[in-house]
Motif scaffolding. Structure first.
Motif, PDB file in Angstrom:
ATOM      1  N   MET A 131       0.692  -1.262  -0.124  1.00 60.33           N
ATOM      2  CA  MET A 131      -0.042  -0.108   0.111  1.00 60.33           C
ATOM      3  C   MET A 131       0.754   1.324   0.150  1.00 60.33           C
ATOM      4  N   VAL A 132       0.660   2.145  -0.987  1.00 64.66           N
ATOM      5  CA  VAL A 132       1.329   3.406  -0.967  1.00 64.66           C
ATOM      6  C   VAL A 132       0.310   4.522  -0.646  1.00 64.66           C
ATOM      7  N   GLN A 133       0.762   5.492   0.459  1.00 62.86           N
ATOM      8  CA  GLN A 133       0.063   6.443   0.674  1.00 62.86           C
ATOM      9  C   GLN A 133       0.712   7.765   0.381  1.00 62.86           C
ATOM     10  N   ALA A 134      -0.043   8.727  -0.243  1.00 61.30           N
ATOM     11  CA  ALA A 134       0.623  10.087  -0.438  1.00 61.30           C
ATOM     12  C   ALA A 134      -0.518  11.370  -0.305  1.00 61.30           C
ATOM     13  N   TYR A 135       0.197  12.467   0.180  1.00 66.64           N
ATOM     14  CA  TYR A 135      -0.678  13.394   0.222  1.00 66.64           C
ATOM     15  C   TYR A 135      -0.066  14.279  -0.856  1.00 66.64           C
ATOM     16  N   ILE A 136      -1.361  14.881  -1.724  1.00 61.04           N
ATOM     17  CA  ILE A 136      -1.174  15.954  -2.837  1.00 61.04           C
ATOM     18  C   ILE A 136      -1.563  17.173  -2.595  1.00 61.04           C
ATOM     19  N   LEU A 137      -0.729  18.195  -2.543  1.00 63.64           N
ATOM     20  CA  LEU A 137      -1.000  19.464  -2.204  1.00 63.64           C
ATOM     21  C   LEU A 137      -1.249  20.319  -3.502  1.00 63.64           C
ATOM     22  N   ILE A 138      -2.511  20.842  -3.608  1.00 64.74           N
ATOM     23  CA  ILE A 138      -2.824  21.531  -4.696  1.00 64.74           C
ATOM     24  C   ILE A 138      -3.266  23.202  -4.794  1.00 64.74           C
ATOM     25  N   GLN A 139      -2.852  23.827  -5.858  1.00 62.40           N
ATOM     26  CA  GLN A 139      -3.211  25.151  -5.919  1.00 62.40           C
ATOM     27  C   GLN A 139      -4.045  25.147  -7.207  1.00 62.40           C
ATOM     28  N   THR A 140      -5.170  26.206  -7.021  1.00 62.99           N
ATOM     29  CA  THR A 140      -6.440  26.129  -8.002  1.00 62.99           C
ATOM     30  C   THR A 140      -6.376  27.577  -8.430  1.00 62.99           C
ATOM     31  N   GLU A 141      -7.168  27.786  -9.466  1.00 59.12           N
ATOM     32  CA  GLU A 141      -7.529  29.262  -9.959  1.00 59.12           C
ATOM     33  C   GLU A 141      -8.412  29.770  -8.705  1.00 59.12           C
ATOM     34  N   VAL A 142      -8.220  31.057  -8.524  1.00 56.60           N
ATOM     35  CA  VAL A 142      -9.227  31.687  -7.598  1.00 56.60           C
ATOM     36  C   VAL A 142     -10.723  31.168  -7.877  1.00 56.60           C
ATOM     37  N   GLY A 143     -11.385  30.654  -6.742  1.00 56.95           N
ATOM     38  CA  GLY A 143     -12.824  30.392  -6.737  1.00 56.95           C
ATOM     39  C   GLY A 143     -13.108  28.944  -7.286  1.00 56.95           C
ATOM     40  N   ARG A 144     -11.912  28.122  -7.420  1.00 54.84           N
ATOM     41  CA  ARG A 144     -12.063  26.950  -8.067  1.00 54.84           C
ATOM     42  C   ARG A 144     -11.816  25.649  -7.105  1.00 54.84           C
ATOM     43  N   ALA A 145     -11.412  26.100  -5.832  1.00 49.45           N
ATOM     44  CA  ALA A 145     -11.039  24.752  -4.789  1.00 49.45           C
ATOM     45  C   ALA A 145     -12.066  24.128  -4.387  1.00 49.45           C
ATOM     46  N   ALA A 146     -13.388  24.539  -4.277  1.00 46.20           N
ATOM     47  CA  ALA A 146     -14.318  23.623  -3.887  1.00 46.20           C
ATOM     48  C   ALA A 146     -14.779  22.698  -4.816  1.00 46.20           C
ATOM     49  N   ILE A 147     -15.001  23.173  -5.981  1.00 54.05           N
ATOM     50  CA  ILE A 147     -15.251  22.272  -7.168  1.00 54.05           C
ATOM     51  C   ILE A 147     -14.407  21.213  -7.592  1.00 54.05           C
ATOM     52  N   ALA A 148     -12.959  21.794  -7.484  1.00 59.34           N
ATOM     53  CA  ALA A 148     -11.764  20.832  -7.649  1.00 59.34           C
ATOM     54  C   ALA A 148     -11.907  19.786  -6.730  1.00 59.34           C
ATOM     55  N   ALA A 149     -11.973  20.318  -5.346  1.00 60.61           N
ATOM     56  CA  ALA A 149     -11.960  19.050  -4.184  1.00 60.61           C
ATOM     57  C   ALA A 149     -13.029  18.143  -4.349  1.00 60.61           C
ATOM     58  N   ALA A 150     -14.309  18.533  -4.873  1.00 62.10           N
ATOM     59  CA  ALA A 150     -15.376  17.610  -4.879  1.00 62.10           C
ATOM     60  C   ALA A 150     -15.019  16.726  -6.324  1.00 62.10           C
ATOM     61  N   THR A 151     -14.531  17.247  -7.314  1.00 58.87           N
ATOM     62  CA  THR A 151     -14.168  16.402  -8.485  1.00 58.87           C
ATOM     63  C   THR A 151     -13.203  15.234  -8.060  1.00 58.87           C
ATOM     64  N   ILE A 152     -12.119  15.755  -7.618  1.00 64.53           N
ATOM     65  CA  ILE A 152     -11.236  14.792  -6.927  1.00 64.53           C
ATOM     66  C   ILE A 152     -11.603  13.836  -5.935  1.00 64.53           C
ATOM     67  N   ALA A 153     -12.487  14.074  -5.318  1.00 67.02           N
ATOM     68  CA  ALA A 153     -12.899  13.007  -4.366  1.00 67.02           C
ATOM     69  C   ALA A 153     -13.621  11.685  -5.007  1.00 67.02           C
ATOM     70  N   GLU A 154     -13.945  11.985  -6.455  1.00 67.85           N
ATOM     71  CA  GLU A 154     -14.573  10.920  -7.070  1.00 67.85           C
ATOM     72  C   GLU A 154     -13.662  10.019  -7.859  1.00 67.85           C
ATOM     73  N   ILE A 155     -12.290  10.364  -7.713  1.00 65.45           N
ATOM     74  CA  ILE A 155     -11.351   9.485  -8.307  1.00 65.45           C
ATOM     75  C   ILE A 155     -10.897   8.383  -7.598  1.00 65.45           C
ATOM     76  N   ASP A 156     -10.816   7.245  -8.172  1.00 64.50           N
ATOM     77  CA  ASP A 156     -10.508   5.939  -7.625  1.00 64.50           C
ATOM     78  C   ASP A 156      -9.293   5.980  -6.909  1.00 64.50           C
ATOM     79  N   GLY A 157      -8.787   5.989  -5.829  1.00 62.35           N
ATOM     80  CA  GLY A 157      -7.758   5.772  -5.102  1.00 62.35           C
ATOM     81  C   GLY A 157      -7.573   6.942  -4.211  1.00 62.35           C
ATOM     82  N   VAL A 158      -8.400   7.947  -4.305  1.00 62.41           N
ATOM     83  CA  VAL A 158      -8.525   9.161  -3.296  1.00 62.41           C
ATOM     84  C   VAL A 158      -9.306   8.769  -2.296  1.00 62.41           C
ATOM     85  N   ALA A 159      -8.560   9.040  -0.993  1.00 64.24           N
ATOM     86  CA  ALA A 159      -9.184   8.353   0.171  1.00 64.24           C
ATOM     87  C   ALA A 159      -9.873   9.597   0.837  1.00 64.24           C
ATOM     88  N   SER A 160      -9.271  11.003   0.587  1.00 62.18           N
ATOM     89  CA  SER A 160     -10.042  12.077   1.129  1.00 62.18           C
ATOM     90  C   SER A 160      -9.611  13.289   0.324  1.00 62.18           C
TER      91      SER A 160
END
Length: 79
Positions: free
Chosen positions: A1-30
């Motif tokens: 098992m490999v665990q990693a944290y991915i730190l992400i910068q987004t365009e202004v106002g895009r963080a919430a939708i990016a976080a929600a979209t990423i949450a749906e990717i297989d392998g993303v725990a949070s």
């Protein structure tokens, strides 16, 4: 098992939708919107490093509004 944290910068106002979209990717725990120098922090849990680098990270990087990612594999020590 490999665990990693991915730190992400987004365009202004895009963080919430990016976080929600990423949450749906297989392998993303949070995927959470945060404040500070990064806008989203993601925790990934996958079977091996190849899955992380060849599958999950590229999917995250394609999410609309993401400007930069930094992948930090977790280092665990034997007890």
């Amino acid at each position: 098992m490999v665990q990693a944290y991915i730190l992400i910068q987004t365009e202004v106002g895009r963080a919430a939708i990016a976080a929600a979209t990423i949450a749906e990717i297989d392998g993303v725990a949070s995927s959470e919107e945060v404040s500070g120098p990064y806008d989203v922090i993601v925790r990934v849990e996958v079977a091996d490093a190849t899955r992380l680098t060849d599958d999950v990270v590229p999917q995250i990087q394609k999410v609309d509004g993401i400007t930069r990612t930094l992948t930090c594999p977790a280092v665990t020590r034997p007890h």
